[in-house]
Enzyme design. Sequence first.
Site, short mmCIF file in Angstrom:
data_model
loop_
_atom_site.label_atom_id
_atom_site.label_comp_id
_atom_site.label_asym_id
_atom_site.label_seq_id
_atom_site.Cartn_x
_atom_site.Cartn_y
_atom_site.Cartn_z
N ILE A 147 74.26 16.45 -24.10
CA ILE A 147 75.71 16.35 -23.99
C ILE A 147 76.38 17.54 -24.69
CG2 ILE A 147 77.72 14.94 -24.61
CD1 ILE A 147 75.77 12.53 -24.69
N VAL A 199 76.36 20.76 -23.77
CA VAL A 199 75.66 22.05 -23.77
C VAL A 199 76.26 23.05 -22.79
CG1 VAL A 199 73.91 21.59 -22.01
CG2 VAL A 199 73.32 22.98 -24.02
N TYR A 224 79.66 3.70 -26.09
CA TYR A 224 79.63 4.48 -27.32
C TYR A 224 80.09 3.66 -28.53
CZ TYR A 224 78.42 8.75 -24.85
OH TYR A 224 77.75 9.70 -24.11
N ASP A 255 75.18 19.71 -11.74
CA ASP A 255 75.14 19.65 -13.21
C ASP A 255 74.34 18.44 -13.72
OD1 ASP A 255 76.90 17.58 -12.64
OD2 ASP A 255 78.41 18.19 -14.13
N ARG A 275 81.29 21.98 -29.29
CA ARG A 275 81.69 21.97 -27.89
C ARG A 275 82.20 20.59 -27.46
NH1 ARG A 275 76.54 25.53 -25.59
NH2 ARG A 275 77.18 27.50 -26.55
N ILE A 276 81.57 19.54 -27.96
CA ILE A 276 82.03 18.18 -27.67
C ILE A 276 83.44 17.98 -28.23
CG2 ILE A 276 81.66 15.74 -28.22
CD1 ILE A 276 78.63 16.32 -28.07
N ALA A 277 83.67 18.46 -29.45
CA ALA A 277 84.99 18.33 -30.07
C ALA A 277 86.04 19.12 -29.29
CB ALA A 277 84.94 18.80 -31.52
N LEU A 337 75.40 32.11 -26.93
CA LEU A 337 75.91 32.60 -25.65
C LEU A 337 77.27 31.97 -25.33
CD1 LEU A 337 72.75 32.46 -23.34
CD2 LEU A 337 73.60 34.40 -24.67
#
Length: 204
Positions: free
Chosen positions: A12, A14, A46, A80, A132-134, A177
């Site tokens: 998750i 990425v 969740y 994806d 990235r999730i945030a 990256l």
Amino acid sequence: MKKTFIAIEGPIGVGKSSLTKKLSKTLNYTVEFEIVDENPYLSDFYEDISKWSFQTEMFFLCHRYKQLTDLKNINGIVSDYHIFKNKIFAKNTLNAMEYDKFSRIYDILTEDIRMPDQIIFLDASLEVLQQRIATRNRSYESQIENSYLAQLKHDYNQFYDEVKHEVDAIQIDTTTLDFVHNTDDYQHILTLLKPLIGEIDHDK
């Protein structure tokens, strides 16, 4: 360049959907995104994984089966996800009885499903995944525990080791990256992909 079916996988946050979008434009491929927000059980999942995991995994399994079945006659796809990710997630969330039941249904549904010709496994450090999730700020993802995310990283790495001798697969560490905003980083990924699909002649 041969028209193939490329699946992009990884834990998750990425960057699977972002890379899928860019590759579909570059290669002039049909794009396929997994259904996530439409899952009515996801927020509950969740909040209480043990209570809602079976419903959540079955929803994803059935919808991914339908999506991939609809793609069976299309040449040139970048997605994806692939349906095998269901077992990776289910293994972490279901109890033994539920997982056995899930696996039997999974095996029936996937016995004749189209498998990808190439798989790109994306990975990143736990800290970068958290960032990235945030950044994408999905309310239900704020409840993801670090231990759960770390286990997914481990399981994806293990799965890559299992399949890399059976299918064209590459693993890319995206910790440093930024292929969305940095052209050189994106070209690096294209360079890694080129040996698997041939000359890339639709770069945009």
